[in-house]
Structures are given as structure tokens and as C-alpha cells.
Write a protein that holds these residues in place. Structure first.
Motif, PDB file in Angstrom:
ATOM      1  N   CYS A  68     -47.754  36.436  70.408  1.00 35.45           N
ATOM      2  CA  CYS A  68     -48.377  37.699  70.402  1.00 35.45           C
ATOM      3  C   CYS A  68     -49.969  37.672  70.699  1.00 35.45           C
ATOM      4  CB  CYS A  68     -48.430  38.447  68.718  1.00 35.45           C
ATOM      5  SG  CYS A  68     -46.872  38.791  68.387  1.00 35.45           S
ATOM      6  N   LEU A  80     -49.943  37.596  74.592  1.00 31.67           N
ATOM      7  CA  LEU A  80     -49.751  38.941  75.179  1.00 31.67           C
ATOM      8  C   LEU A  80     -50.774  40.143  74.692  1.00 31.67           C
ATOM      9  CD1 LEU A  80     -45.817  38.839  74.402  1.00 31.67           C
ATOM     10  CD2 LEU A  80     -47.047  38.359  76.694  1.00 31.67           C
ATOM     11  N   VAL A 140     -50.439  41.331  71.671  1.00 29.70           N
ATOM     12  CA  VAL A 140     -49.526  42.481  70.974  1.00 29.70           C
ATOM     13  C   VAL A 140     -50.140  42.582  69.683  1.00 29.70           C
ATOM     14  CG1 VAL A 140     -47.230  42.739  69.927  1.00 29.70           C
ATOM     15  CG2 VAL A 140     -47.540  42.019  72.426  1.00 29.70           C
ATOM     16  N   TYR A 173     -50.273  42.539  65.405  1.00 29.77           N
ATOM     17  CA  TYR A 173     -49.372  41.829  64.487  1.00 29.77           C
ATOM     18  C   TYR A 173     -50.228  41.817  63.344  1.00 29.77           C
ATOM     19  CZ  TYR A 173     -51.603  37.680  65.369  1.00 29.77           C
ATOM     20  OH  TYR A 173     -52.730  36.595  65.592  1.00 29.77           O
ATOM     21  N   ASP A 189     -40.287  44.424  62.301  1.00 29.09           N
ATOM     22  CA  ASP A 189     -40.860  45.534  63.245  1.00 29.09           C
ATOM     23  C   ASP A 189     -40.643  47.098  62.574  1.00 29.09           C
ATOM     24  OD1 ASP A 189     -42.218  46.740  65.203  1.00 29.09           O
ATOM     25  OD2 ASP A 189     -40.715  46.197  66.950  1.00 29.09           O
ATOM     26  N   VAL A 210     -39.908  39.933  71.140  1.00 30.99           N
ATOM     27  CA  VAL A 210     -41.161  40.347  71.428  1.00 30.99           C
ATOM     28  C   VAL A 210     -41.554  40.392  72.841  1.00 30.99           C
ATOM     29  CG1 VAL A 210     -43.744  39.702  71.206  1.00 30.99           C
ATOM     30  CG2 VAL A 210     -42.327  39.507  69.165  1.00 30.99           C
ATOM     31  N   LYS A 222     -39.337  43.638  74.343  1.00 35.30           N
ATOM     32  CA  LYS A 222     -40.076  44.798  73.795  1.00 35.30           C
ATOM     33  C   LYS A 222     -41.478  45.063  74.234  1.00 35.30           C
ATOM     34  CE  LYS A 222     -39.817  48.104  70.309  1.00 35.30           C
ATOM     35  NZ  LYS A 222     -39.781  48.556  68.787  1.00 35.30           N
ATOM     36  N   TYR A 223     -42.342  44.105  74.143  1.00 31.20           N
ATOM     37  CA  TYR A 223     -43.875  44.168  74.341  1.00 31.20           C
ATOM     38  C   TYR A 223     -44.171  43.334  75.582  1.00 31.20           C
ATOM     39  CZ  TYR A 223     -43.150  46.275  69.787  1.00 31.20           C
ATOM     40  OH  TYR A 223     -42.713  46.955  68.525  1.00 31.20           O
ATOM     41  N   GLY A 224     -43.588  42.375  76.118  1.00 31.02           N
ATOM     42  CA  GLY A 224     -44.124  41.463  77.048  1.00 31.02           C
ATOM     43  C   GLY A 224     -44.256  42.126  78.632  1.00 31.02           C
TER      44      GLY A 224
END
Ligand SMILES: N[C@@H](CCC(=O)N[C@@H](CS)C(=O)NCC(=O)O)C(=O)O
Length: 204
Positions: free
Chosen positions: A19, A22, A24, A26, A57, A72, A75-77
Motif C-alpha cells: 500500500c 502504491l 493506496v 489504508y 475492504d 490490492v 483493485k488498486y494497482g
């Protein structure tokens, strides 16, 4: 926002580090590592084997650090850290990622498990030495790559380095990552310079 359930030093490090890499968002919820808590119905609803970590999530919950990492990334990378789908680079990133938990972490986990058992006629020491030897075979495989490259795949940082970076923490803790593996020691030090590694290892 992702909620990562963590105990300092455990495999949630992989997810927190990812995270961070990236960007992201959290949050970390530190949980108890006591057997009583891990056997509780509350925790078993998150991780049915009573191990750490787990992740939410929203109202979705999952366990297994490698699967959490994959979720992760998917979905978010935005395609980062995994290579082009279907490419050899992607295949090798998966190869080394699976290796980190299915092959490399396995003998190191045996050391933890057998240290819990009272020694009987040297049997436990034999298992620990055998586990260390199997860990050293894995270190030799990594050493072969990183003596000629900074990272495991295509000389480029990827999720395979995050997955194995955590297992190298275990190898170092158990004294298996020794001077017989100088390139791997340098590789581990290189990973340790990354801000995401530092945040993840300090968490908890
Ligand atoms: N393959 C699992 C392994 C989980 C695991 O072994 N977690 C350790 C901490 S890192 C644990 O909870 N150990 C306690 C036990 O096995 O009783 C994963 O990657 O999440």
C-alpha cells in the motif's frame, strides 16, 4: 478504506508495504497475538485458522497475505509492480511471489513450530537443522539471481520483491541469511532502504 489487521513483525508487513509503494490509503488495526484472542469467534470470523493477518475492504473480509496482496494489486494497482498480463515477466513475478510463501517460508515456519515443542532425544534439533538447510536451498536460488541484478525479475522492483522481502526478514531472524549469501544480504539491505519497507516493519 482498507483496514489491515496486524501484529508487529507478521506477514501484514507485505500488505502495508505494498500500500505504501502504491500510495493506496489504508489503516492498520493492531490485534493481540495471544492464543486466546486468535481462537476467539471474533478473530476466527476474520481468519478461520486463527493466524494473522486479515484485511477488510468495506464489508468485505479476507485472509492469506499473498491473496491480500493480489487483491490490492488488482483493485488498486493500475498494472503497477506485476508486469504485462500474459508476459514472461508477469509469470516470473508470480513464480517468485508463490516461492516466497509456498517454498521459502515453509521451512522457516517449521523452525517456529518445532521450537514450541519440548526437545526429545535431539529430534527437534534435527528438524530445525533440516529446516535451516531447506531455507538455505531457497536462499541459494535467490542468490543466483541477485548476484547479477538488483531485483528478482527483470532487474526491476516488483511485488515479488515485497513477498520475498518479508520472508527474508524471517530468514534473518532465524540466522539462515548468513555470510554465505552476500548478494542476498545486499539485496535485503537494498529493500530495507525503501520507505515502504521501513513504514511496514515499524508498524504495530
Ligand atoms: N500463509 C499465511 C500464513 C499466516 C501465518 O502463518 N501467520 C503467522 C504470523 S506471520 C501466525 O499467525 N502464526 C501463528 C500460528 O501459526 O499459530 C499468510 O501468508 O497469511
Amino acid at each position: 478504506m482498507l483496514k489491515i489487521y496486524h501484529v508487529k513483525g507478521t506477514r501484514a508487513i507485505r500488505v502495508i508495504w505494498l500500500c505504501e509503494e502504491l500510495g493506496v490509503p489504508y489503516e492498520v488495526e493492531v490485534v493481540s497475538f495471544s492464543p486466546d484472542f486468535r481462537q476467539s469467534a471474533e478473530w476466527r470470523a476474520k481468519n478461520p485458522t486463527g493466524k494473522v493477518p486479515a484485511m477488510d475492504d468495506g464489508d468485505f473480509t479476507m485472509f492469506e497475505s499473498g491473496a491480500m496482496v493480489d487483491y490490492v494489486l488488482e483493485k488498486y494497482g493500475d498494472g503497477r509492480l506485476v508486469g504485462e498480463p500474459g508476459s514472461q515477466t508477469s509469470a516470473l513475478i508470480r513464480q517468485w511471489s508463490w516461492f516466497s510463501e509456498a517454498t521459502f517460508a515453509r521451512p522457516l515456519g517449521e523452525i517456529v513450530n518445532h521450537r514450541r515443542i519440548a526437545p526429545k532425544d535431539g529430534e527437534v534439533e534435527f528438524v530445525i537443522e533440516d529446516s535451516k538447510e531447506r531455507g538455505r536451498i531457497c536462499l541459494a536460488a535467490i542468490e543466483d539471481v541477485v548476484k547479477n541484478a538488483d531485483y528478482l525479475v527483470d532487474n526491476t522492483f516488483s511485488v515479488a520483491d515485497i513477498m520475498n522481502g518479508y520472508t527474508l526478514i524471517l530468514a534473518e531472524t532465524f540466522g539462515v541469511l548468513d555470510d554465505d549469501f552476500p548478494a542476498t544480504q545486499a539485496y535485503f539491505a537494498r529493500l530495507g532502504e525503501r520507505p515502504g519497507f521501513q513504514v511496514a516493519t515499524a508498524a504495530g
